[in-house]
Design a protein around this motif. Structure first.
Motif, PDB file in Angstrom:
ATOM      1  N   ASP A   1      85.395 227.983  70.756  1.00 24.57           N
ATOM      2  CA  ASP A   1      84.112 227.503  71.522  1.00 24.57           C
ATOM      3  C   ASP A   1      84.097 227.150  72.539  1.00 24.57           C
ATOM      4  O   ASP A   1      83.196 227.311  73.406  1.00 24.57           O
ATOM      5  CB  ASP A   1      83.426 226.070  71.410  1.00 24.57           C
ATOM      6  CG  ASP A   1      83.046 226.381  69.862  1.00 24.57           C
ATOM      7  OD1 ASP A   1      82.652 226.776  69.360  1.00 24.57           O
ATOM      8  OD2 ASP A   1      82.863 224.846  69.348  1.00 24.57           O
ATOM      9  N   TYR A   2      85.698 227.028  73.425  1.00 29.90           N
ATOM     10  CA  TYR A   2      86.462 226.302  74.758  1.00 29.90           C
ATOM     11  C   TYR A   2      86.997 227.401  75.788  1.00 29.90           C
ATOM     12  O   TYR A   2      87.382 227.730  76.687  1.00 29.90           O
ATOM     13  CB  TYR A   2      87.399 225.555  74.714  1.00 29.90           C
ATOM     14  CG  TYR A   2      86.852 224.671  73.512  1.00 29.90           C
ATOM     15  CD1 TYR A   2      86.201 223.761  75.013  1.00 29.90           C
ATOM     16  CD2 TYR A   2      86.833 223.863  72.763  1.00 29.90           C
ATOM     17  CE1 TYR A   2      85.303 222.422  74.275  1.00 29.90           C
ATOM     18  CE2 TYR A   2      86.539 222.757  72.370  1.00 29.90           C
ATOM     19  CZ  TYR A   2      86.268 221.638  72.833  1.00 29.90           C
ATOM     20  OH  TYR A   2      84.836 220.779  72.260  1.00 29.90           O
TER      21      TYR A   2
ATOM     22  N   GLY B   1      84.920 229.986  77.755  1.00 24.77           N
ATOM     23  CA  GLY B   1      84.864 229.858  78.961  1.00 24.77           C
ATOM     24  C   GLY B   1      85.377 229.463  79.527  1.00 24.77           C
ATOM     25  O   GLY B   1      85.566 229.252  81.647  1.00 24.77           O
ATOM     26  N   ILE B   2      86.600 228.294  79.364  1.00 23.19           N
ATOM     27  CA  ILE B   2      87.287 227.579  80.669  1.00 23.19           C
ATOM     28  C   ILE B   2      88.737 228.413  81.167  1.00 23.19           C
ATOM     29  O   ILE B   2      89.291 228.009  81.565  1.00 23.19           O
ATOM     30  CB  ILE B   2      87.663 225.965  80.042  1.00 23.19           C
ATOM     31  CG1 ILE B   2      88.773 226.653  78.835  1.00 23.19           C
ATOM     32  CG2 ILE B   2      86.100 225.205  79.854  1.00 23.19           C
ATOM     33  CD1 ILE B   2      89.161 225.132  78.849  1.00 23.19           C
TER      34      ILE B   2
ATOM     35  N   SER C   1      85.130 221.678  79.394  1.00 21.62           N
ATOM     36  CA  SER C   1      83.790 222.058  78.285  1.00 21.62           C
ATOM     37  C   SER C   1      83.569 220.845  77.487  1.00 21.62           C
ATOM     38  O   SER C   1      84.732 220.468  76.624  1.00 21.62           O
ATOM     39  CB  SER C   1      84.422 223.159  77.300  1.00 21.62           C
ATOM     40  OG  SER C   1      83.068 224.399  77.061  1.00 21.62           O
TER      41      SER C   1
ATOM     42  N   GLY D   1      80.609 224.311  73.598  1.00 22.83           N
ATOM     43  CA  GLY D   1      80.210 225.866  74.567  1.00 22.83           C
ATOM     44  C   GLY D   1      79.672 225.087  75.589  1.00 22.83           C
ATOM     45  O   GLY D   1      79.857 226.930  76.233  1.00 22.83           O
ATOM     46  N   GLN D   2      79.379 224.118  76.136  1.00 21.59           N
ATOM     47  CA  GLN D   2      79.428 223.602  77.793  1.00 21.59           C
ATOM     48  C   GLN D   2      80.353 223.564  79.010  1.00 21.59           C
ATOM     49  O   GLN D   2      81.155 223.224  78.236  1.00 21.59           O
ATOM     50  CB  GLN D   2      78.237 222.766  76.936  1.00 21.59           C
ATOM     51  CG  GLN D   2      77.496 222.132  78.382  1.00 21.59           C
ATOM     52  CD  GLN D   2      76.590 223.166  79.133  1.00 21.59           C
ATOM     53  OE1 GLN D   2      75.270 223.981  78.495  1.00 21.59           O
ATOM     54  NE2 GLN D   2      76.138 223.341  79.966  1.00 21.59           N
ATOM     55  N   LEU D   3      79.976 224.647  79.392  1.00 26.71           N
ATOM     56  CA  LEU D   3      80.840 224.550  80.363  1.00 26.71           C
ATOM     57  C   LEU D   3      80.023 223.814  81.132  1.00 26.71           C
ATOM     58  O   LEU D   3      79.787 223.891  81.479  1.00 26.71           O
ATOM     59  CB  LEU D   3      80.988 226.040  81.109  1.00 26.71           C
ATOM     60  CG  LEU D   3      82.578 226.256  81.421  1.00 26.71           C
ATOM     61  CD1 LEU D   3      83.682 226.396  80.292  1.00 26.71           C
ATOM     62  CD2 LEU D   3      82.283 227.615  83.071  1.00 26.71           C
ATOM     63  N   LEU D   4      81.296 223.025  81.872  1.00 22.34           N
ATOM     64  CA  LEU D   4      80.997 221.797  83.271  1.00 22.34           C
ATOM     65  C   LEU D   4      82.588 222.230  84.255  1.00 22.34           C
ATOM     66  O   LEU D   4      83.434 222.324  83.669  1.00 22.34           O
ATOM     67  CB  LEU D   4      81.523 220.013  82.518  1.00 22.34           C
ATOM     68  CG  LEU D   4      81.321 219.628  80.800  1.00 22.34           C
ATOM     69  CD1 LEU D   4      82.127 218.779  80.102  1.00 22.34           C
ATOM     70  CD2 LEU D   4      79.653 219.661  81.224  1.00 22.34           C
TER      71      LEU D   4
END
Length: 171
Positions: A66-67, A69-70, A109, A112-115
């Protein structure tokens, strides 16, 4: 590091990414060993972990998690803070970064939500899972306590009246 050690490191990081509730990416801008040890201790206190990771190996470990995106954040001297509690690692990292300018919050993250940096700071300002559980137990317990007080109040008043009547007759 030889090839088997790298494969072990990738497998270990992949396990971390599959189990973590939040991953915070930080940039180390010259932390001393003592400062890094202090940060690890603060992370451990709240149930989180802090680990320096090789960017290439971390990017390999991110695949199919899920990570994923980082992976763009993994440039330069980075370290990862992670925990199952979605707030613990972010709170510890942000608190340490406030008192030490050599640690920079890059992002992170939550599933799945990128921060971005502001998102990690906002996440750190939320109450932890244990604090929320405590509030919930308090809210559930309060009505029961009030019901017990209301039920016992008439009996207490009656006992006081009988006690006063008995003291009056005895005198």
């Amino acid at each position: 590091m030889d090839r088997s050690q790298k494969a072990d490191a990738v497998a270990q990081l992949n396990g971390v990414f599959n189990e973590a509730g939040v991953v915070v990416v930080t940039r180390n801008l010259g932390l001393t060993v003592a400062q890094s040890t202090e940060l690890r201790g603060k992370m451990r206190e709240v149930g989180a972990s802090y680990q320096v990771a090789k960017n290439r190996l971390a990017k390999l470990a991110l695949k199919d998690t899920d990570y994923e995106g980082i992976s763009e954040m993994l440039t330069g001297p980075i370290a990862l803070g992670y925990s199952e509690d979605p707030v613990a690692a972010a709170k510890a990292a942000v608190d340490f970064a406030k008192s030490n300018d050599k640690l920079e919050i890059v992002g992170g993250s939550m599933g799945g939500q990128l921060l971005d940096e502001a998102g990690v700071k906002a996440l750190a300002s939320m109450p932890s899972l244990d604090e929320l559980r405590g509030k919930l137990v308090g809210l559930i317990n309060a009505p029961a306590t009030k019901i017990a007080q209301v039920v016992n109040a008439p009996a207490n008043k009656l006992a006081r009246v009988f006690g006063a009547q008995g003291a009056k007759e005895a005198a």
